[in-house]
Scaffold this motif. Structure first.
Motif, mmCIF file in Angstrom:
data_model
loop_
_atom_site.group_PDB
_atom_site.id
_atom_site.type_symbol
_atom_site.label_atom_id
_atom_site.label_comp_id
_atom_site.label_asym_id
_atom_site.label_seq_id
_atom_site.Cartn_x
_atom_site.Cartn_y
_atom_site.Cartn_z
ATOM 1 N N ASP A 18 0.459 4.264 0.908
ATOM 2 C CA ASP A 18 0.420 5.041 2.148
ATOM 3 C C ASP A 18 1.259 4.381 3.235
ATOM 4 O O ASP A 18 1.994 5.048 3.971
ATOM 5 N N ARG B 190 -4.890 -4.993 -5.191
ATOM 6 C CA ARG B 190 -5.438 -3.651 -4.995
ATOM 7 C C ARG B 190 -6.942 -3.712 -4.754
ATOM 8 O O ARG B 190 -7.481 -3.001 -3.892
ATOM 9 N N SER C 126 -7.751 -4.802 -1.266
ATOM 10 C CA SER C 126 -7.062 -4.033 -0.222
ATOM 11 C C SER C 126 -7.569 -2.601 -0.139
ATOM 12 O O SER C 126 -6.812 -1.673 0.143
ATOM 13 N N VAL D 114 -6.514 0.952 -2.686
ATOM 14 C CA VAL D 114 -5.330 1.813 -2.580
ATOM 15 C C VAL D 114 -4.250 1.284 -3.509
ATOM 16 O O VAL D 114 -4.020 0.074 -3.584
ATOM 17 N N ASP D 115 -3.589 2.184 -4.225
ATOM 18 C CA ASP D 115 -2.557 1.785 -5.176
ATOM 19 C C ASP D 115 -1.490 0.936 -4.508
ATOM 20 O O ASP D 115 -1.067 1.201 -3.383
ATOM 21 N N ARG D 116 -1.019 -0.094 -5.238
ATOM 22 C CA ARG D 116 0.119 -0.888 -4.819
ATOM 23 C C ARG D 116 1.365 -0.274 -5.435
ATOM 24 O O ARG D 116 1.371 0.141 -6.605
ATOM 25 N N ASP E 144 0.861 -1.176 0.000
ATOM 26 C CA ASP E 144 0.000 0.000 0.000
ATOM 27 C C ASP E 144 0.905 1.237 0.000
ATOM 28 O O ASP E 144 1.821 1.351 0.823
ATOM 29 N N GLN F 139 1.378 8.771 -3.979
ATOM 30 C CA GLN F 139 -0.050 8.475 -3.940
ATOM 31 C C GLN F 139 -0.803 9.611 -4.613
ATOM 32 O O GLN F 139 -0.221 10.642 -4.946
#
Length: 406
Positions: free
Chosen positions: A246, A277, A280, A283-285, A244, A390
């Motif tokens: 973040d 993704r 999860s 959220v961008d991997r 993730d 992000q």
């Protein structure tokens, strides 16, 4: 059907498509010495694991967890006339070393002192490469894959594999993820022991997929305990990181200063990370970002992160999740340049016919790299220290400018 459930279905489907059927079990039982091929090459490695012993010499360790770290001395025979980037699995037992990967030696080391002796015996000018595998891996999967990487890369290193408890099932994604959490301290102690060893000059940590979470968490723990990552751990390679963005931002911040050089392999056509993704939270991997697109491009340049984009590189991996190991040019890049800390932005870079470099933010140092390589299969954005990116600028800006807790 919810997006989360759809993501789980995609994950199951994609890994099912890539599943290997018909492999015999018990491939780790050593072959007879008189069966070895004189044309074969061998790779010796030290394998540290937080897995539970299986009690079977053909498998050695299961996918269950053990509180004790086990260390094994292994030697793998690799057949001649093999296509670079491939693992030739035994079709039946015993393996045929003339055509297939085979185990020459598998010996448990009973103490840390024995592991130190092994390191002395196999020292390669003090360079150590630690590999951490990803999701859905059996013990033997990680052993044979790492042997292939070491052989194909030509890296003059001491190979050390850290393998964590994976049940090697597409239905056990959460179990595997929790197993990486379970294994953080074991990997941290392994890295600390290497950094403290006077025979070791430098350590490169290379991790793949879910293993990148484990690697970053172990490095983060080292930094929190000691104020920074040990100086000898100067190079970190994250291949197809299932991270993730973040969370990676926070992990990176907590590595302290100075940080190791971090190189990330990404690919926008990575089907496994697309599924991850979806399940999860959307959220961008990190391993699936497009480093040439905004806001990523600017943020990567400002953060001076090294990114190698493999989107246009073709491999035999139907998930496009293991390109770093299956592309001959990439494993050679790892062995000849990244592991030894050499810069990518100079006129001596050579990745084979038709492979070019594009360097963002460092145009003045590119040297003779031709302008028409902007459409080449490999894109490299190079800097000194990484920072994940992000689409939500608030948190990223906070981390860029100071302690995110303030």
């Amino acid at each position: 059907m919810t997006e989360r459930f759809a993501g789980l279905c995609v994950l199951i489907l994609t890994f099912a498509l890539a599943a290997c059927a018909g492999r015999p079990e018990g491939v780790l039982a050593p072959v007879a010495a008189d069966s070895l091929s004189p044309q074969a090459t061998t790779v010796s490695m030290l394998v540290a694991t937080s897995r539970k012993p299986s009690g079977d010499p053909g498998t050695l360790f299961s996918g269950e967890r053990s509180p004790l770290l086990s260390i094994t001395d292994m030697e793998i025979s690799i057949p001649p006339n093999r296509v670079s980037g491939t693992v030739e699995w035994p079709k039946r037992l015993p393996a045929d070393p003339a055509k297939e990967f085979a185990v020459v030696r598998a010996q448990t080391l009973p103490s840390v002192a024995e592991a130190r002796k092994w390191l002395t015996l196999h020292n390669r000018d003090g360079h150590v490469l630690v590999f951490v595998h990803g999701f859905n891996n059996r013990y033997e999967d990680s052993v044979f894959r790492f042997a292939q990487i070491v052989r194909d890369s030509g890296a003059n290193v001491v190979p050390i594999l850290f393998t964590w408890p994976s049940r090697a099932s597409i239905f056990d994604y959460n179990y595997d993820k929790e197993s990486t959490n379970f294994s953080r301290t074991a990997l941290e102690r392994t890295l600390k022991a290497l950094a403290d060893n006077p025979q070791v000059k430098d350590v490169t940590v290379m991790a793949h997929s879910m293993g990148t979470w484990l690697a970053m968490e172990a490095l983060r723990q080292l930094a929190i305990r000691n104020g920074r990552v040990p100086a000898k751990i100067d190079n970190v390679i994250l291949a197809s990181p299932d991270l993730d963005v973040d969370v990676f931002a926070r992990q990176w911040w907590e590595l302290g200063e100075p940080k190791p050089k971090i190189t990330i392999f990404v690919s926008q056509d990575d089907r496994a990370l697309k599924a991850s993704r979806l399940i999860s939270g959307g959220v961008d991997r990190v391993g699936q970002i497009d480093p040439s697109a905004e806001p990523y491009r600017t943020q990567l340049e400002e953060a001076k992160i090294n990114v190698i984009d493999l989107t246009k590189v073709k491999s035999g991996d139907r998930l496009n999740h293991g390109k770093f190991a299956e592309s001959p040019e990439i494993v050679q890049l790892i062995g000849q340049r990244l592991v030894t800390g050499q810069p990518l932005t100079d006129s001596k870079v050579s990745l084979g016919q038709g492979i070019g470099l594009v360097v963002a933010g460092t145009v003045g140092t590119v040297g003779k790299v031709a302008a028409d390589t902007v459409t080449a299969p490999i894109t490299v954005l190079e800097g000194r220290n990484p920072l994940p990116v992000q689409k939500r600028p608030g948190q990223l800006d906070t981390i860029l400018r100071g302690d995110p807790t303030e």
